[in-house]
Design a protein around this motif. Structure first.
Motif, mmCIF file in Angstrom:
data_model
loop_
_atom_site.group_PDB
_atom_site.id
_atom_site.type_symbol
_atom_site.label_atom_id
_atom_site.label_comp_id
_atom_site.label_asym_id
_atom_site.label_seq_id
_atom_site.Cartn_x
_atom_site.Cartn_y
_atom_site.Cartn_z
ATOM 1 N N VAL A 173 -1.515 9.489 2.220
ATOM 2 C CA VAL A 173 -1.676 8.068 2.034
ATOM 3 C C VAL A 173 -2.202 7.406 3.471
ATOM 4 C CG1 VAL A 173 -1.139 5.761 1.036
ATOM 5 C CG2 VAL A 173 -0.025 7.996 0.259
ATOM 6 N N SER A 174 -3.384 6.781 3.425
ATOM 7 C CA SER A 174 -3.869 6.319 4.871
ATOM 8 C C SER A 174 -4.659 5.231 4.494
ATOM 9 C CB SER A 174 -4.822 7.424 5.293
ATOM 10 O OG SER A 174 -5.718 7.741 4.865
ATOM 11 N N ALA A 184 -1.737 0.597 4.118
ATOM 12 C CA ALA A 184 -1.285 -0.660 4.397
ATOM 13 C C ALA A 184 -0.847 -1.493 3.567
ATOM 14 C CB ALA A 184 -2.653 -1.334 5.372
ATOM 15 N N LEU A 185 -1.494 -1.513 2.331
ATOM 16 C CA LEU A 185 -1.171 -2.388 1.074
ATOM 17 C C LEU A 185 0.012 -1.792 0.532
ATOM 18 C CD1 LEU A 185 -4.793 -2.606 -0.570
ATOM 19 C CD2 LEU A 185 -3.448 -4.276 0.826
ATOM 20 N N TRP A 186 0.186 -0.249 0.387
ATOM 21 C CA TRP A 186 1.679 0.201 -0.262
ATOM 22 C C TRP A 186 2.615 0.036 0.449
ATOM 23 C CZ3 TRP A 186 3.352 5.618 0.644
ATOM 24 C CH2 TRP A 186 4.293 6.118 -0.236
ATOM 25 N N ALA A 204 2.917 -2.725 2.698
ATOM 26 C CA ALA A 204 3.559 -3.936 2.437
ATOM 27 C C ALA A 204 4.355 -3.956 1.216
ATOM 28 C CB ALA A 204 2.145 -4.853 2.522
ATOM 29 N N ALA A 205 4.201 -3.158 0.298
ATOM 30 C CA ALA A 205 4.804 -3.348 -1.054
ATOM 31 C C ALA A 205 6.222 -2.768 -0.743
ATOM 32 C CB ALA A 205 4.038 -2.832 -2.121
ATOM 33 N N GLY A 206 6.411 -1.889 -0.007
ATOM 34 C CA GLY A 206 7.653 -1.014 0.301
ATOM 35 C C GLY A 206 7.834 0.429 -0.009
ATOM 36 N N TYR A 207 6.410 0.864 0.216
ATOM 37 C CA TYR A 207 6.324 2.338 0.063
ATOM 38 C C TYR A 207 6.967 3.028 -1.354
ATOM 39 C CZ TYR A 207 5.582 2.070 5.335
ATOM 40 O OH TYR A 207 5.274 2.066 6.517
ATOM 41 N N GLU A 208 7.625 4.007 -1.246
ATOM 42 C CA GLU A 208 7.911 4.574 -2.471
ATOM 43 C C GLU A 208 8.900 3.710 -3.506
ATOM 44 O OE1 GLU A 208 11.062 5.701 0.308
ATOM 45 O OE2 GLU A 208 8.760 5.498 0.344
ATOM 46 N N SER A 209 9.808 2.999 -2.430
ATOM 47 C CA SER A 209 10.888 2.047 -3.022
ATOM 48 C C SER A 209 10.168 0.839 -3.694
ATOM 49 C CB SER A 209 11.959 1.721 -2.304
ATOM 50 O OG SER A 209 11.401 1.079 -1.282
ATOM 51 N N SER A 210 8.842 0.664 -3.595
ATOM 52 C CA SER A 210 8.267 -0.650 -4.333
ATOM 53 C C SER A 210 8.019 -0.329 -5.829
ATOM 54 C CB SER A 210 6.847 -0.873 -3.595
ATOM 55 O OG SER A 210 5.868 0.161 -3.861
#
Length: 454
Positions: A162-163, A168-170, A172-178
């Motif tokens: 992921v790059s 950046a968007l992912w 901001a959402a909280g990575y894998e915990s989003s």
């Protein structure tokens, strides 16, 4: 059992990088392998791996994980110089360690290493590893950070890179915990030239330059980052986070040999400032004063939400060929509503769609704004949750926010209208004399909420 002594390995002897020995041959704590310690590093041996030196940052990093007694195990190779002539790697039984002067030494292993090598390794788009393999907060997944991205792994999704803006968007959402969860694919080309789309456990992220479309099914309510997912003010992929330095190439390019030009320019600048103040243009006055504040100018200037709320509601513009802000904002709202309704109709589940427009050059009509901010760039971001229903009966909730930026400078020849044209001429002269600096003006409107049936 035949044993190969560490003493027979001579990488340069005392004139090499290991220098002189400081111990006899020692038995390792496992009672199996052997080592000899030197001033510049150690040589380790086991019957399965042979004898190899481990030195400098490699020895330090290996030691952090328990040397041969840890999961990294015994060295399989000496240090290997990589193709860029700068970096190094050393392979061990349980992991490889990579080193570069800019990133240090870090271990990488298993499926994450395989994915990274598949992408080109240190020569690929991710660059060198900048962390060791890290256990994700859920205790289930793993990841490594790299110079320009990350690789994430979980038992159920595998390893995926992921790059860029998707990262950046992912993040901001909280990575894998989003609400997105783990990535289930690498980024792949989208439907439009230059676009990328990446699938996650519970949605997808689609980007095209500075255009965003994110999808989450099932929808799980709004999050604070939803409407903040807007393009960086001036995307620069070489920086993280992206930055936009103002253009100072013309700054201080005119000398003042007799000391008369700068005082004359400052006097004219004072006249402009007084005009803005006397005519009730507070934003124009504040920005102009900031432009001529030599100690502060060049620093970002944030506009207040009250001004931006008013400006983004403008439905007319004094600039020919430019759509007014309200048109862009409304078009973004309608696009997001339509997309969310289509998605919930397709899946039969509540769907959340986030759509962020590209930056559009636009302008309102109020005197203060025209005189002070000119042709601003606007980006509108709308998040919509649609509930499944019969056509025309879908319950809709949305959040929308508008983001604005401009480089506050004065370009000779631009027509800002009168009396701002006088400020253009004074500003260009002041910039070239080194007494006025351009800067970024930026800000975000209030978050607008709406619900209804569509």
């Amino acid at each position: 059992m035949a044993r190969f002594s560490t003493s027979t390995y001579r990488p340069g002897g005392p004139n090499g990088f290991l220098l002189f020995p400081k111990s006899d041959e020692l038995t390792n704590p496992d009672g199996f392998g052997r080592r000899s310690e030197f001033l510049g590093g150690n040589i380790y041996w086991s019957p399965n791996t042979g004898a190899h030196p481990v030195a400098h940052e490699f020895l330090t990093k290996w030691g952090e994980y328990g040397y041969e007694g840890g999961f990294i195990g015994y060295p399989l190779t000496d240090e290997i110089v990589l193709s860029d002539g700068i970096g190094r790697r050393q392979e061990f039984q349980g992991a490889w360690i990579y080193w570069h002067a800019m990133t240090g030494a870090h271990n990488i292993q298993g499926a994450i290493r395989d994915k990274w090598l598949e992408s080109g390794g240190e020569r690929g788009p991710l660059g060198y590893p900048s962390t060791d393999e890290v256990v994700a907060p859920d205790g289930n997944g793993r990841f490594n950070r790299f110079e320009r991205g990350m690789v994430y792994w979980s038992p159920s999704t595998g390893a995926h890179a992921v790059s860029g803006r998707i990262l950046a968007l992912w993040s901001a959402a909280g990575y894998e915990s989003s609400h997105y969860g783990y990535p289930t694919s690498d980024a792949t080309p989208g439907a439009e030239p230059g676009s990328l789309i990446q699938q996650f456990e519970h949605g997808s992220i689609y980007v095209l330059n500075d255009y965003l479309r994110a999808l989450l099914v099932p929808a799980q309510g709004f999050a604070g980052y939803d409407t903040g997912l807007h393009p960086a003010y001036c995307p620069d992929p070489l920086n993280s986070p992206p930055t936009c330095p103002v253009d100072l190439s013309d700054y201080n390019t005119v000398g003042d040999p007799d000391g008369t030009l700068i005082p004359a320019n400052l006097q004219k600048a004072g006249v402009v400032s007084a005009y803005f103040a006397a005519n009730g243009r507070p934003t124009a006055h504040a920005l102009w004063e900031h432009y001529y504040d030599h100690d502060e100018a060049g620093q970002d200037y944030a506009l207040g939400t009250t001004l931006l709320d008013s400006w983004t509601a403008e439905d007319r513009t004094d600039y020919a060929g430019l759509r007014p802000p309200a048109e862009w904002v409304n078009a973004n709202k309608e696009e997001a509503i339509t997309a969310a309704i289509n998605e919930t109709a397709r899946t039969g589940q509540p769907a959340k769609v986030i759509i962020s427009t590209p930056w559009h050059v636009t302008a309102g009509i109020s005197n203060d704004q025209v005189q002070s901010i000119g042709r601003y760039s606007l980006c509108s971001t709308t998040a919509v949750i649609a509930q499944p229903a019969n056509p025309g009966q879908n319950p809709i909730e949305l959040r929308q926010q508008t983001h604005i930026y401009d480089v506050y400078d004065y370009a000779a020849g631009d027509d800002y209208g009168n009396p701002a044209q006088q400020a253009v001429l004074v500003g260009v002269e002041g910039e070239k004399l080194g007494v006025a600096k351009p800067f970024l003006v930026l800000g975000s409107s209030s978050v607008h909420s709406w619900s209804g049936i569509r």
